[in-house]
Motif scaffolding. Sequence first.
Motif, short mmCIF file in Angstrom:
data_model
loop_
_atom_site.label_atom_id
_atom_site.label_comp_id
_atom_site.label_asym_id
_atom_site.label_seq_id
_atom_site.Cartn_x
_atom_site.Cartn_y
_atom_site.Cartn_z
N ARG A 27 6.75 3.37 -3.45
CA ARG A 27 7.57 3.49 -2.15
C ARG A 27 6.72 4.32 -1.22
O ARG A 27 7.06 4.52 0.11
N VAL A 28 5.99 5.23 -1.96
CA VAL A 28 5.35 6.57 -1.44
C VAL A 28 4.25 5.78 -0.73
O VAL A 28 4.09 6.13 0.34
N LEU A 29 3.71 5.28 -1.59
CA LEU A 29 2.16 5.14 -0.92
C LEU A 29 2.52 3.92 0.57
O LEU A 29 1.65 3.51 1.17
N GLU A 30 3.57 3.05 0.38
CA GLU A 30 3.97 2.13 1.66
C GLU A 30 3.91 3.23 2.98
O GLU A 30 3.64 2.49 3.80
N PRO A 34 -0.62 3.65 6.99
CA PRO A 34 0.04 3.62 8.30
C PRO A 34 -0.01 1.69 9.03
O PRO A 34 0.81 1.13 10.39
N ASP A 35 -1.33 1.49 8.13
CA ASP A 35 -0.89 0.26 8.29
C ASP A 35 -0.23 -0.87 7.51
O ASP A 35 -0.10 -2.62 7.50
N TRP A 36 0.56 -0.04 6.70
CA TRP A 36 1.32 -0.95 5.68
C TRP A 36 2.36 -1.89 6.61
O TRP A 36 3.12 -0.65 7.77
N ASP A 38 5.76 -5.25 5.42
CA ASP A 38 6.44 -5.97 4.81
C ASP A 38 5.55 -6.95 4.76
O ASP A 38 5.05 -7.36 5.62
N GLY A 39 5.29 -7.37 3.25
CA GLY A 39 4.65 -8.29 3.02
C GLY A 39 3.52 -8.10 2.47
O GLY A 39 2.22 -8.86 2.31
N LEU A 40 3.10 -6.59 3.35
CA LEU A 40 1.75 -6.56 2.88
C LEU A 40 0.86 -5.57 2.26
O LEU A 40 2.58 -4.96 1.48
N ASN A 41 -0.04 -5.21 1.04
CA ASN A 41 -0.10 -4.88 -0.03
C ASN A 41 -0.13 -3.05 0.35
O ASN A 41 -1.77 -2.99 1.01
N PRO A 42 0.03 -2.05 -0.25
CA PRO A 42 -0.47 -0.44 0.34
C PRO A 42 -1.61 -0.49 0.04
O PRO A 42 -2.00 -0.72 -1.57
N ASN A 43 -2.56 0.58 0.26
CA ASN A 43 -3.75 0.62 0.42
C ASN A 43 -3.45 2.33 0.19
O ASN A 43 -2.63 2.95 0.04
N LEU A 44 -4.56 2.48 -0.68
CA LEU A 44 -4.75 3.88 -1.18
C LEU A 44 -6.18 4.61 -1.85
O LEU A 44 -6.71 3.47 -1.57
N THR A 60 -2.45 8.76 -0.91
CA THR A 60 -2.28 8.47 0.15
C THR A 60 -3.20 7.93 1.03
O THR A 60 -3.71 8.83 1.39
N ILE A 61 -2.91 6.91 2.40
CA ILE A 61 -4.02 6.80 2.95
C ILE A 61 -3.58 8.02 4.08
O ILE A 61 -4.82 8.62 4.72
N GLU A 62 -2.10 8.48 4.73
CA GLU A 62 -2.44 9.71 5.36
C GLU A 62 -2.80 10.89 4.71
O GLU A 62 -3.21 11.84 5.40
N ALA A 63 -2.70 11.23 3.32
CA ALA A 63 -2.98 12.21 2.37
C ALA A 63 -4.27 13.14 2.80
O ALA A 63 -5.43 13.50 2.61
N ILE A 64 -4.79 11.50 2.28
CA ILE A 64 -6.84 11.28 2.43
C ILE A 64 -7.03 11.20 4.20
O ILE A 64 -8.34 12.50 3.72
#
Length: 168
Positions: A27-30, A34-36, A38-44, A60-64
Motif C-alpha cells: 500500500r505504501v509503494l502504491e 506517482p504513476d500507479w 488501480d490495476g497497475l503494479n507499483p514501481n520501486l 518508493t519512487i517518491e522517496a528515491i
Amino acid sequence: MAVRFRGESHHKVDAKGRVSIPAGFRRVLEAGDPDWTDGLNPNLVIVYGPAKQTYLECYTIEAINEVDDKIAALPRGSQPRRMLERMFNGQSHPTNVDETGRLVLPQKLREKIGLTAEAFFLATGDTFQIWNPDTFEAEEAAKAEEWLDSYPDDFDPLTLLDQGQGVA
C-alpha cells in the motif's frame, strides 16, 4: 510522504528469487508511485549499495526522487556527489511488484546479502529493508541492544525526539 512503512515480517524466498511483500508495504509503494493507478503494479527502487552494505534498501519512487534531488543539488563533479550517484543510481535495481504481490530479486542481489530460503523485511519509515534473517540477528539486533545498554535502565527513547538533528 504521509504514508510510512511500519512493522517487520519473515517471508519465504523461492528458487527464482520471488518473495512476497507484506501487504501493508504494498500500500505504501502504491501511494509513493506517482504513476500507479488501480490495476497497475507499483514501481520501486532497490538500492544494494557498496560491499559493506548487508541488506537491500527499498525506496518508493517518491522517496528515491527526494534522494536524487538532494544528490543533484551537490556540486557537479564533487567527490560526495560522485559517490552518492554510484550508490543510489549505479548500485540500484529499478523494479515493480508483480500481480501476486511479490518482488523478483535478481541472483546478484540475493548473493550480495546471502539470501536463500527466507527474507526478513524491516520497515524504516520512508523505506524498508530486506535482510538475511541470520545476518540481521547477528549484526543489527546486537547493535540495537548495545546502543540501548549505553543508556540508564529508565531511559525512554522518545526523549531523543526533542534533541533535534544532533542525535547519532
